[in-house]
Design an enzyme around this catalytic site. Structure first.
Site, short mmCIF file in Angstrom:
data_model
loop_
_atom_site.label_atom_id
_atom_site.label_comp_id
_atom_site.label_asym_id
_atom_site.label_seq_id
_atom_site.Cartn_x
_atom_site.Cartn_y
_atom_site.Cartn_z
N ARG A 98 4.52 1.00 -5.08
CA ARG A 98 3.66 0.70 -6.23
C ARG A 98 4.24 1.31 -7.50
O ARG A 98 4.24 0.68 -8.56
CB ARG A 98 2.24 1.20 -5.98
CG ARG A 98 1.48 0.31 -5.02
CD ARG A 98 0.00 0.59 -5.04
NE ARG A 98 -0.32 1.99 -4.79
CZ ARG A 98 -0.87 2.44 -3.68
NH1 ARG A 98 -1.18 1.62 -2.71
NH2 ARG A 98 -1.13 3.72 -3.54
N ASN B 221 0.81 -1.22 0.00
CA ASN B 221 0.00 0.00 0.00
C ASN B 221 0.84 1.27 0.00
O ASN B 221 0.32 2.37 0.18
CB ASN B 221 -0.96 0.00 1.19
CG ASN B 221 -0.25 0.02 2.52
OD1 ASN B 221 0.96 -0.20 2.59
ND2 ASN B 221 -0.99 0.26 3.58
N CYS B 222 2.13 1.15 -0.24
CA CYS B 222 3.06 2.30 -0.28
C CYS B 222 3.09 2.85 -1.70
O CYS B 222 3.34 2.11 -2.66
CB CYS B 222 4.44 1.82 0.16
SG CYS B 222 5.78 2.99 -0.13
N ASP B 223 2.84 4.15 -1.85
CA ASP B 223 2.82 4.77 -3.18
C ASP B 223 4.15 4.61 -3.91
O ASP B 223 4.18 4.32 -5.11
CB ASP B 223 2.45 6.25 -3.08
CG ASP B 223 1.01 6.47 -2.68
OD1 ASP B 223 0.18 5.54 -2.86
OD2 ASP B 223 0.70 7.57 -2.19
#
Length: 113
Positions: free
Chosen positions: A15, A10-12
């Site tokens: 990703r 869930n880390c930008d």
């Protein structure tokens, strides 16, 4: 080039890095730092390559929740106990070299600049 990718789903930044690696056809194995952890030798290499200031996320809520004794301990032990303290992603290349974060330097070391 097979890489070990340590991050959070869930880390930008993670990703974005995974998307760029996929688009470039660079294979990697994703390791969730909370579920899978990070091997101490990979953390030690990252700390040697980049220094604690670059590897530890001292702005995180986890860091702010630690007392001074914990903060002043061995960075490898601290990151093993609290893997979310690591700036992400940590990418370990086939030769053992590491990148930390997803900035121009990390992209360049992977041939994506």
């Amino acid at each position: 080039m097979a890489l070990q990718f340590y991050g959070l789903g869930n880390c930008d930044s993670c990703r974005a890095a995974m998307k760029a690696l996929d688009a470039a056809g660079i294979g990697f194995t994703f390791n969730d730092v909370r579920g899978d952890g990070v091997p101490a030798d990979a953390l030690r290499r990252a700390l040697d390559d980049h220094g604690a200031d670059r590897v530890l996320n001292r702005r995180s809520t986890t860091w702010r929740g630690l007392d001074e004794v914990a903060r002043s301990g061995d960075p490898v032990d601290l990151l093993v106990a609290h893997p979310a303290l690591m700036k992400r992603p940590l990418i370990v290349l086939a030769d053992g070299a590491t990148t930390i974060g997803w900035d121009d330097g990390a992209r360049a070391s992977l041939g994506l600049a």
